[in-house]
Design an enzyme around this catalytic site. Structure first.
Site, PDB file in Angstrom:
ATOM      1  N   GLU A 112     127.000  21.046  83.166  1.00  0.00           N
ATOM      2  CA  GLU A 112     127.930  21.852  83.981  1.00  0.00           C
ATOM      3  C   GLU A 112     127.158  22.732  84.966  1.00  0.00           C
ATOM      4  O   GLU A 112     127.519  23.882  85.207  1.00  0.00           O
ATOM      5  CB  GLU A 112     128.832  22.730  83.099  1.00  0.00           C
ATOM      6  CG  GLU A 112     130.067  22.027  82.598  1.00  0.00           C
ATOM      7  CD  GLU A 112     130.980  21.545  83.709  1.00  0.00           C
ATOM      8  OE1 GLU A 112     130.987  22.145  84.797  1.00  0.00           O
ATOM      9  OE2 GLU A 112     131.677  20.533  83.483  1.00  0.00           O
TER      10      GLU A 112
HETATM   11  C1  LIG Z   1     124.158  15.575  76.685  1.00  0.00           C
HETATM   12  C2  LIG Z   1     124.550  15.549  78.112  1.00  0.00           C
HETATM   13  C3  LIG Z   1     125.874  15.429  78.468  1.00  0.00           C
HETATM   14  C4  LIG Z   1     126.255  15.373  79.802  1.00  0.00           C
HETATM   15  N1  LIG Z   1     127.564  15.159  80.125  1.00  0.00           N
HETATM   16  C5  LIG Z   1     127.884  14.872  81.423  1.00  0.00           C
HETATM   17  C6  LIG Z   1     129.196  14.439  81.777  1.00  0.00           C
HETATM   18  O1  LIG Z   1     130.088  14.351  80.933  1.00  0.00           O
HETATM   19  N2  LIG Z   1     129.445  14.099  83.061  1.00  0.00           N
HETATM   20  C7  LIG Z   1     128.489  14.183  84.027  1.00  0.00           C
HETATM   21  O2  LIG Z   1     128.768  13.853  85.166  1.00  0.00           O
HETATM   22  N3  LIG Z   1     127.244  14.623  83.725  1.00  0.00           N
HETATM   23  C8  LIG Z   1     126.910  14.957  82.451  1.00  0.00           C
HETATM   24  N4  LIG Z   1     125.640  15.354  82.158  1.00  0.00           N
HETATM   25  C9  LIG Z   1     124.658  15.495  83.221  1.00  0.00           C
HETATM   26  C10 LIG Z   1     124.315  16.944  83.523  1.00  0.00           C
HETATM   27  O3  LIG Z   1     125.398  17.611  84.089  1.00  0.00           O
HETATM   28  C11 LIG Z   1     123.085  16.925  84.427  1.00  0.00           C
HETATM   29  O4  LIG Z   1     121.996  16.510  83.633  1.00  0.00           O
HETATM   30  C12 LIG Z   1     122.814  18.260  85.069  1.00  0.00           C
HETATM   31  O5  LIG Z   1     123.789  18.500  86.046  1.00  0.00           O
HETATM   32  C13 LIG Z   1     121.434  18.335  85.710  1.00  0.00           C
HETATM   33  O6  LIG Z   1     121.199  17.238  86.524  1.00  0.00           O
HETATM   34  P1  LIG Z   1     119.855  16.420  86.378  1.00  0.00           P
HETATM   35  O7  LIG Z   1     119.685  16.076  84.966  1.00  0.00           O
HETATM   36  O8  LIG Z   1     119.862  15.310  87.348  1.00  0.00           O
HETATM   37  O9  LIG Z   1     118.729  17.446  86.765  1.00  0.00           O
HETATM   38  P2  LIG Z   1     118.185  17.770  88.205  1.00  0.00           P
HETATM   39  O10 LIG Z   1     119.306  17.951  89.133  1.00  0.00           O
HETATM   40  O11 LIG Z   1     117.160  16.774  88.544  1.00  0.00           O
HETATM   41  O12 LIG Z   1     117.501  19.165  87.973  1.00  0.00           O
HETATM   42  C14 LIG Z   1     116.206  19.330  87.368  1.00  0.00           C
HETATM   43  C15 LIG Z   1     115.805  20.796  87.429  1.00  0.00           C
HETATM   44  O13 LIG Z   1     115.683  21.209  88.782  1.00  0.00           O
HETATM   45  C16 LIG Z   1     116.472  22.329  89.071  1.00  0.00           C
HETATM   46  N5  LIG Z   1     117.068  22.178  90.397  1.00  0.00           N
HETATM   47  C17 LIG Z   1     117.658  21.074  90.912  1.00  0.00           C
HETATM   48  N6  LIG Z   1     118.096  21.333  92.144  1.00  0.00           N
HETATM   49  C18 LIG Z   1     117.793  22.594  92.416  1.00  0.00           C
HETATM   50  C19 LIG Z   1     117.998  23.439  93.533  1.00  0.00           C
HETATM   51  N7  LIG Z   1     118.634  23.020  94.607  1.00  0.00           N
HETATM   52  N8  LIG Z   1     117.539  24.693  93.460  1.00  0.00           N
HETATM   53  C20 LIG Z   1     116.920  25.135  92.363  1.00  0.00           C
HETATM   54  N9  LIG Z   1     116.699  24.399  91.284  1.00  0.00           N
HETATM   55  C21 LIG Z   1     117.130  23.136  91.313  1.00  0.00           C
HETATM   56  C22 LIG Z   1     117.549  22.338  88.001  1.00  0.00           C
HETATM   57  O14 LIG Z   1     118.015  23.627  87.732  1.00  0.00           O
HETATM   58  C23 LIG Z   1     116.806  21.746  86.815  1.00  0.00           C
HETATM   59  O15 LIG Z   1     116.133  22.776  86.133  1.00  0.00           O
HETATM   60  C24 LIG Z   1     125.261  15.455  80.821  1.00  0.00           C
HETATM   61  C25 LIG Z   1     123.931  15.613  80.459  1.00  0.00           C
HETATM   62  C26 LIG Z   1     123.559  15.632  79.141  1.00  0.00           C
HETATM   63  C27 LIG Z   1     122.105  15.725  78.817  1.00  0.00           C
END
Ligand SMILES: Cc1cc2nc3c(=O)[nH]c(=O)nc-3n(C[C@H](O)[C@H](O)[C@H](O)COP(=O)(O)OP(=O)(O)OC[C@H]3O[C@@H](n4cnc5c(N)ncnc54)[C@H](O)[C@@H]3O)c2cc1C
Lengths: 595, 249
Positions: A441
């Site tokens: 989220e």
């Molecule tokens: C158990 C689980 C359940 C989930 N359930 C759902 C679901 O039901 N539906 C769904 O759609 N998704 C779901 N997700 C996905 C989850 O919402 C994402 O993993 C999350 O939004 C982060 O995206 P990412 O993993 O691609 O990380 P990234 O976006 O790659 O981020 C990596 C790091 O970089 C930082 N970062 C990225 N961009 C910026 C920025 N612009 N400025 C500063 N810092 C930044 C982030 O804070 C983070 O620390 C789930 C994930 C898990 C692990």
């Protein structure tokens, strides 16, 4: 084994002593939501959570979900528990009566969600996501879409998902590749692409799954402005509401992960799946945002919920575990050793957990009451005010409550010593389960950017004033009350400095966005700690007046925790303010290659 | 057929009971209260009778202070149709409760009165039997199964030797045992509906019953602390200890 009994007395304190939940019943549509109904619903919900959901928490963690030939099975007992849950009407609590809902307030829903997550967070994911899908369709759906999908989402016989994330994008959804091609009929598209990490994406609890999918309409604008939202059911739905053939939606695999193992996290492949445009084309992100607040508050609550279970279990253990002697002399000379609760360091940990959890709950209740006003108050000005306040506080609740939950569940392990590290006791599960709340989220860093980059400048700082003004007024009215000085003074001081750094961050951020980015996380935390400090001061004021009654112990607990908060939690803001003032330079000077 | 169900408000079975320092009773201030579990079973049985078409109306009765209304609401949320609350702040002993129930039965003319076999606070196990005697009705106590036939009820009772089935002429009194059924969780819609169901309030005076206690409690004490257990090495040693130390065989 962990222990969990729904903290009903705490709920009553919030609803009837700190706030006045009776006000809700004056809002149109909430006439039935009187304080006695709150009590009854919470009591019955507590039974279900304690007796049905909680016993499945450890076994669900051990067993996890299984995946075979595209079929996902939830752990033993989940299906039966889910049936009880939905037959009891719990999936319908806040939903619109027009579609079979109970039309009860968000404030009540949030407390029920807390109990569910305390008892079994993985279980809570399934109805939680359905509720998100319900809300999206309710807000943006056409009359026909609502008629088709809402009644079954409300009664829980179908569930929902939110399909945003793809392998190449989580935070930055402008990179979404899943595409939607017009299928000939108006509003009908063929959806193709791969989504990952989809919670409740596939499972055996319901007859159908209604996926809400973000995708790009072919030929639409690039980036975030070309994203649209679609309803894509697992089984097509016939006009009479019956289930038709399987849609082109398949689960490719499930993730093996750190925690919430009984919640299926799925790769979902869409292959020319039939999807129905929800809301306007290319306005999918905006539609998503309308339900973001409630979802983010919900995640904050998951955090607080796990903190509660950790606290209840650790509190019991600290009373029972005999180890060492009190430094100032034996407290229980007749026993082989004193219980560890005599040790200052164990008390530090327990009080931190208690201060975090109860403070968090007060903060969440404050915001959820606003959520109900924002939806129902007949006065537009009151609605706007409530809406501003929610917008401001949502990233704080999401991020601070989940950061604190991870800290609190970790302290829970620490109090158990080596036993905390052993699976059987259940304490390590709480740490693992809580960890996700800081990520999904919107990762907590993104919440901080939302606060600093969007909420702070919005309407020339109007959102900030919705917090600053009432807090300022409350504190000023109590400057002359000697018995409250030990609470009012530290909060007043931290509050003053928060206002100063707010101006600083706004000013420096205007000139250099990296400055805002560098301050964001610490600013959010400082803001949250001040907000919680204000609430602890209010709690202390109530407790001071009730120390004499037959609940003296309860109020003594409140007062002592408020004192602990002022002495040992709020001062964390000192470091945060220093860090914020230090600016971006020390973060940005190193080139990436040098790391 | 009308069914009357008695529901008592007691300290929740999960609560660790503490004796008051002056030994006059147990702490009840700020203690979680709920419906006596055996009475919950009674309500559940009545609701099942109604669902099966055998009962037409279920009346839940509770006696005691104002807060008993919450317990009645719980019964209404489970499916009872209306409530009667006998308001009294006095200590109500089994005989007084039985007399009050008799007065209510005279007014309501139920075919069946269901009570728990005992309440988990005082464990008296008397009220149902007293009521049957006062009314001059048949009684089936410790019921683990109930079957209604025209004009009669077949009640299977749990007794030391096993199960015994008695045939009762209606109207009758039945007290429930643990295995009669598993009470349901009240559903959210039913909790909301319960809010609108009527609860009539009456007093012992209006019912013409003198509820003055007939028994005096001298003192209430904690049970003796349980001694730690011991492991024995063999069956022989166990038998020996049971014979010579515990002297139970
Ligand atoms: C158990 C689980 C359940 C989930 N359930 C759902 C679901 O039901 N539906 C769904 O759609 N998704 C779901 N997700 C996905 C989850 O919402 C994402 O993993 C999350 O939004 C982060 O995206 P990412 O993993 O691609 O990380 P990234 O976006 O790659 O981020 C990596 C790091 O970089 C930082 N970062 C990225 N961009 C910026 C920025 N612009 N400025 C500063 N810092 C930044 C982030 O804070 C983070 O620390 C789930 C994930 C898990 C692990």
């Amino acid at each position: 084994m962990t222990t969990y009994k729904a903290p009903l007395r705490e709920y009553r304190f919030l609803l009837q002593e700190l706030f006045d939940v009776g006000e809700l019943a004056k809002l149109p549509g909430y006439e039935d939501a009187t304080p006695d109904v709150f009590e009854q619903v919470l009591e019955e919900g507590a039974k279900l959570c304690e007796e049905v959901l909680f016993p499945l928490n450890r076994s669900g963690d051990e067993e996890g979900c299984t995946f075979e030939n595209g079929v996902v099975r939830t752990p033993k007992g989940f299906k039966e528990a889910y049936d009880l849950f939905r037959q009891g009407g719990w999936t319908a609590l806040v939903c619109d009566p027009e579609y079979g809902g109970q039309g009860l307030p968000h404030t009540l829903q949030f407390l029920v969600e807390e109990m569910v997550s305390s008892a079994n967070m993985s279980f809570g994911m399934y109805p939680g996501l359905s509720n998100g899908a319900y809300r999206a369709i309710w807000h943006h759906g056409s009359a026909a879409q609502k008629r088709k999908f809402l009644p079954r989402l409300v009664d829980g016989s179908w569930s929902g998902t939110m399909c945003l994330t793809e392998p190449q994008c989580g935070t930055d959804l402008g990179q979404i590749r899943t595409r939607a091609e017009p299928a000939g009929t108006d509003g009908v598209y063929k959806i193709t692409g791969t989504k990952i990490f989809i919670s409740a994406g596939e499972h055996d609890l319901t007859d159908n799954i209604v996926h809400l999918v973000l995708a790009r309409i072919v030929g639409g604008p690039p980036g975030i402005r070309g994203i649209s939202l679609f309803i894509v059911p697992k089984f097509l739905v016939k006009d009479d509401g019956g289930l038709g053939p399987r849609n082109g939606v398949r689960c490719g695999s499930i993730e093996h992960k750190m925690g919430i193992k009984a919640s299926a996290t799925c790769v979902i492949n869409f292959e020319e799946a039939e999807g129905y445009l929800l809301g306007e084309a290319h306005k999918g992100m905006r539609a998503m945002f309308t339900m973001m607040n409630a979802a983010r508050l919900g995640v904050g609550l998951q955090g607080l919920a796990l903190g509660e279970t950790a606290y209840q279990t650790a509190r019991q253990y600290a009373q029972d575990r005999l180890q060492g002697r009190a430094l100032a002399g034996d407290k229980f000379p007749d026993k082989p050793a004193d219980p560890i609760i005599v040790h200052p360091d164990v008390r530090r940990m327990l009080l931190t957990m208690k201060a975090y959890t109860e403070g968090a709950r007060a903060l969440a209740a404050w915001v959820s009451l606003a959520l109900d006003r924002a939806e129902r108050d007949p006065d537009p000005a009151a609605r706007e005010e409530a809406d501003d306040f929610i917008g401001l506080m949502t990233p704080i609740i999401k991020a601070m409550l989940t950061d604190n939950a991870f800290a609190a569940t970790n302290l829970g392990v620490q109090i158990f010593g080596g036993h905390g590290y052993i699976r059987e006791w259940g304490m390590e599960q709480l740490v693992r389960d809580s960890r996700i709340t800081m990520l999904y989220e919107g990762a907590n860093g993104i919440q901080a950017l939302d606060l600093v980059g969007r909420k702070m400048p919005m309407h020339n700082g109007r959102l900030l004033r919705r917090f600053f003004h009432p807090v300022d007024a409350w504190l000023r009215q109590r400057l002359e009350k000697p018995e409250l000085q030990e609470f009012v003074m530290p909060v007043m001081k931290a509050f003053g400095r928060l206002q100063q750094v707010t101006a600083l961050v706004a000013q420096k951020g205007m000139a250099d966005p990296d400055e805002a980015g560098a301050a964001a996380s610490e600013y959010l935390r400082a803001f949250g700690l001040v907000a919680m400090g204000y609430l602890w001061a209010r709690i202390a004021e109530i407790a001071l007046g009730r120390l004499g009654g037959d609940e003296a112990l309860f109020y003594k607990g409140k007062l002592a925790t408020a004192r602990f908060y002022m002495a040992r939690v709020l001062p964390e803001t000192n470091t945060l303010f220093v860090n914020i003032a230090a600016g971006a330079k020390s973060l940005m000077e190193l080139e990436a290659e040098a790391f | 057929m009308k069914v009357l169900v008695a529901v008592k408000r007691v300290i929740d079975y999960n609560v660790k009971i503490r004796v008051k320092p002056d030994k006059t009773g147990v702490e009840t201030a700020n203690v979680k209260m709920s419906m006596n579990p055996f009475d919950e079973i009674g309500v559940e049985e009545a609701v099942r009778l109604k669902e099966a078409g055998a009962a037409s109306e279920i009346i839940a009765v509770s006696m005691g202070p104002q807060s008993c209304q919450e317990t009645i609401r719980t019964a209404l949320a489970m499916g009872a149709d209306r409530g009667i609350h006998v308001l009294s702040d006095a200590e109500l002993q089994p005989l007084a409760v039985a007399k009050l129930l008799k007065a209510i039965a005279a007014k309501e003319q139920p075919q069946l009165v269901i009570l728990g076999k005992q309440a988990i606070d005082d464990d008296s196990n008397q009220t149902g039997q007293m009521l049957a005697a006062l009314l001059g009705w048949a009684q089936g106590t410790f019921a683990s199964k109930l079957k209604l036939e025209a004009e009669k009820a077949l009640v299977t009772r749990e007794i030391d030797g096993g199960l015994e089935t008695v045939e009762l002429k209606l109207p009758a009194v039945m007290t429930t045992d643990l295995r009669l059924n598993e009470p349901r969780y009240a559903s959210l819609p039913n909790i909301m509906k319960a809010k609108k169901k009527p609860i009539e309030q009456v007093t012992p005076e209006a019912l013409g019953v003198d509820v003055a206690p007939r028994l005096v409690t001298l003192k209430v004490e904690e049970p003796a602390k349980r001694q730690g257990g011991r492991k024995v090495a063999s069956v022989q040693e166990l038998v020996d200890k049971l014979k010579n130390e515990a002297r139970v065989i």
